[in-house]
Design a protein around this motif. Structure first.
Motif, short mmCIF file in Angstrom:
data_model
loop_
_atom_site.label_atom_id
_atom_site.label_comp_id
_atom_site.label_asym_id
_atom_site.label_seq_id
_atom_site.Cartn_x
_atom_site.Cartn_y
_atom_site.Cartn_z
N TRP A 31 4.38 -3.69 -4.86
CA TRP A 31 5.19 -4.43 -5.83
C TRP A 31 4.99 -3.85 -7.23
O TRP A 31 3.86 -3.61 -7.66
CB TRP A 31 4.80 -5.91 -5.81
N ASP A 32 6.09 -3.59 -7.91
CA ASP A 32 6.06 -3.06 -9.27
C ASP A 32 6.43 -4.19 -10.23
O ASP A 32 7.54 -4.72 -10.17
CB ASP A 32 7.02 -1.88 -9.40
N LYS A 33 5.49 -4.54 -11.14
CA LYS A 33 5.74 -5.65 -12.06
C LYS A 33 6.84 -5.32 -13.07
O LYS A 33 7.61 -6.20 -13.46
CB LYS A 33 4.45 -5.99 -12.82
N GLN A 34 6.90 -4.06 -13.50
CA GLN A 34 7.87 -3.69 -14.54
C GLN A 34 9.30 -3.83 -14.03
O GLN A 34 10.15 -4.44 -14.67
CB GLN A 34 7.61 -2.27 -15.02
N SER A 35 9.57 -3.25 -12.87
CA SER A 35 10.93 -3.32 -12.32
C SER A 35 11.16 -4.58 -11.49
O SER A 35 12.28 -4.86 -11.07
CB SER A 35 11.23 -2.09 -11.47
N GLU A 36 10.06 -5.32 -11.22
CA GLU A 36 10.11 -6.53 -10.39
C GLU A 36 10.78 -6.26 -9.04
O GLU A 36 11.66 -7.00 -8.60
CB GLU A 36 10.82 -7.68 -11.13
N SER A 37 10.34 -5.20 -8.43
CA SER A 37 10.83 -4.83 -7.09
C SER A 37 9.77 -3.99 -6.40
O SER A 37 8.80 -3.55 -7.03
CB SER A 37 12.15 -4.05 -7.19
N PHE A 38 9.96 -3.78 -5.11
CA PHE A 38 9.03 -2.95 -4.36
C PHE A 38 9.37 -1.48 -4.56
O PHE A 38 10.54 -1.10 -4.52
CB PHE A 38 9.08 -3.30 -2.87
N LEU A 39 8.33 -0.67 -4.76
CA LEU A 39 8.53 0.77 -4.92
C LEU A 39 8.98 1.37 -3.59
O LEU A 39 8.57 0.93 -2.52
CB LEU A 39 7.24 1.43 -5.39
N PRO A 40 9.84 2.40 -3.63
CA PRO A 40 10.32 2.99 -2.38
C PRO A 40 9.21 3.63 -1.54
O PRO A 40 9.29 3.68 -0.32
CB PRO A 40 11.33 4.05 -2.83
N SER A 41 8.14 4.11 -2.18
CA SER A 41 7.02 4.68 -1.43
C SER A 41 5.73 4.36 -2.15
O SER A 41 5.73 3.97 -3.33
CB SER A 41 7.18 6.20 -1.30
N THR A 42 4.62 4.49 -1.44
CA THR A 42 3.31 4.16 -2.00
C THR A 42 2.36 5.33 -1.81
O THR A 42 1.57 5.34 -0.85
CB THR A 42 2.74 2.90 -1.30
N PRO A 43 2.41 6.35 -2.63
CA PRO A 43 1.51 7.48 -2.47
C PRO A 43 0.07 7.10 -2.82
O PRO A 43 -0.19 6.33 -3.73
CB PRO A 43 2.05 8.52 -3.47
N GLY A 44 -0.86 7.65 -2.05
CA GLY A 44 -2.28 7.42 -2.32
C GLY A 44 -2.85 6.18 -1.68
O GLY A 44 -4.06 5.96 -1.74
N LEU A 45 -2.02 5.36 -1.05
CA LEU A 45 -2.52 4.14 -0.41
C LEU A 45 -3.00 4.47 1.00
O LEU A 45 -2.32 5.17 1.74
CB LEU A 45 -1.42 3.07 -0.35
N GLY A 46 -4.18 3.98 1.36
CA GLY A 46 -4.72 4.21 2.70
C GLY A 46 -4.56 2.99 3.58
O GLY A 46 -4.72 1.86 3.11
N MET A 47 -4.21 3.21 4.84
CA MET A 47 -4.05 2.11 5.79
C MET A 47 -4.93 2.37 7.00
O MET A 47 -4.95 3.48 7.54
CB MET A 47 -2.59 1.97 6.23
N HIS A 48 -5.64 1.34 7.40
CA HIS A 48 -6.47 1.42 8.61
C HIS A 48 -5.76 0.66 9.73
O HIS A 48 -5.45 -0.51 9.58
CB HIS A 48 -7.85 0.83 8.36
N VAL A 49 -5.50 1.35 10.84
CA VAL A 49 -4.78 0.76 11.97
C VAL A 49 -5.78 0.50 13.09
O VAL A 49 -6.54 1.38 13.48
CB VAL A 49 -3.66 1.70 12.47
N GLU A 79 -0.61 -8.99 26.12
CA GLU A 79 -0.29 -8.90 24.70
C GLU A 79 -1.37 -8.14 23.95
O GLU A 79 -2.54 -8.50 23.99
CB GLU A 79 -0.13 -10.30 24.11
N HIS A 80 -0.95 -7.08 23.27
CA HIS A 80 -1.85 -6.27 22.47
C HIS A 80 -1.71 -6.66 21.00
O HIS A 80 -0.62 -6.98 20.54
CB HIS A 80 -1.54 -4.79 22.65
N GLN A 81 -2.82 -6.62 20.29
CA GLN A 81 -2.82 -6.99 18.88
C GLN A 81 -2.94 -5.75 18.01
O GLN A 81 -3.82 -4.91 18.20
CB GLN A 81 -3.98 -7.94 18.58
N ILE A 82 -2.01 -5.63 17.06
CA ILE A 82 -2.00 -4.51 16.12
C ILE A 82 -2.31 -5.05 14.73
O ILE A 82 -1.61 -5.94 14.25
CB ILE A 82 -0.64 -3.78 16.13
N CYS A 83 -3.36 -4.54 14.11
CA CYS A 83 -3.76 -4.97 12.77
C CYS A 83 -3.71 -3.77 11.82
O CYS A 83 -4.24 -2.71 12.14
CB CYS A 83 -5.17 -5.56 12.77
N LEU A 84 -3.06 -3.95 10.68
CA LEU A 84 -3.01 -2.93 9.65
C LEU A 84 -3.73 -3.48 8.42
O LEU A 84 -3.35 -4.53 7.90
CB LEU A 84 -1.57 -2.55 9.30
N HIS A 85 -4.76 -2.76 7.97
CA HIS A 85 -5.54 -3.19 6.82
C HIS A 85 -5.42 -2.15 5.72
O HIS A 85 -5.52 -0.95 5.98
CB HIS A 85 -7.03 -3.34 7.19
#
Length: 197
Positions: A31-49, A79-85
């Motif tokens: 979320w971008d506070k200035q434009s008050e919308s979600f950025l099209p991409s998030t470079p540098g963010l890490g996700m653990h699956v 049923e398998h559980q998928i968690c993204l952190h």
């Protein structure tokens, strides 16, 4: 957070050529506070699956980037559980604490890359179409086997519930009978003490 996906039991009669593994595509947006919308991409963010099977066993635990594709192999139906952190909590908090995750799960023959298979195995268009139909038939058989498995589990649960209800009814009846006997003896001793009997 986590989400569950049901995976069917493997077919017994058909020997698969190459069993497709379930795959997931994900993409994150901050979320971008200035434009008050979600950025099209998030470079540098890490996700653990992390992926868990129905028994709670971890079958995938890996670090990825802000967007990517993950695959896992499962040998247990259910049923398998998928968690993204997100491991970038400071970035998420700086962005206002809002993180949007787009997740697309592919199961069965949908995970096959048929143009790549055709190029690798040198298949004609007719052979490729026949291969697709065979994969679809195999997936239908797996789905039927999984529905039988779910029906069997549901029947076992119903029988267990019925048995518990029966024993609870028997226990209630025994308690009522014992309470009635105790009340009769208590009243009898009360009347004898008052010399009414």
């Amino acid at each position: 957070g986590g989400s569950g996906i049901p995976l069917g039991r493997g077919s017994r009669g058909i020997q698969p050529r190459s069993e497709p593994s379930p795959a997931g595509n994900y993409r994150t947006q901050l979320w971008d506070k200035q434009s008050e919308s979600f950025l099209p991409s998030t470079p540098g963010l890490g996700m653990h699956v992390e992926v868990k099977d129905p028994d709670g066993k971890v079958i995938l635990s890996r670090q990825y980037g802000s967007e990517g594709r993950f695959t896992f192999t499962s040998h247990t139906p259910g049923e398998h559980q998928i968690c993204l952190h997100s491991n970038s909590t400071r970035m998420a908090l700086f962005a206002g604490g809002k993180l949007r995750v787009h997740l697309d799960i592919q199961v069965g023959e949908h995970t096959n890359n048929y143009p790549e298979i055709a190029a690798k195995d040198k298949l004609t268009e007719l052979q490729l179409r026949a291969r697709q139909l065979l994969d679809q038939v195999e997936q239908i058989q797996k789905e039927q086997n999984y529905q039988r498995y779910r029906e069997e589990r549901f029947r076992m649960t119903s029988e267990s519930t019925n048995q518990r209800v029966l024993w609870w009814s028997i226990a209630q009846t025994i308690i009522l009978i014992l309470t009635g006997i105790w009340q009769m003896r208590h009243l009898k001793s009360f009347f004898e003490a008052k010399k009414l009997v």
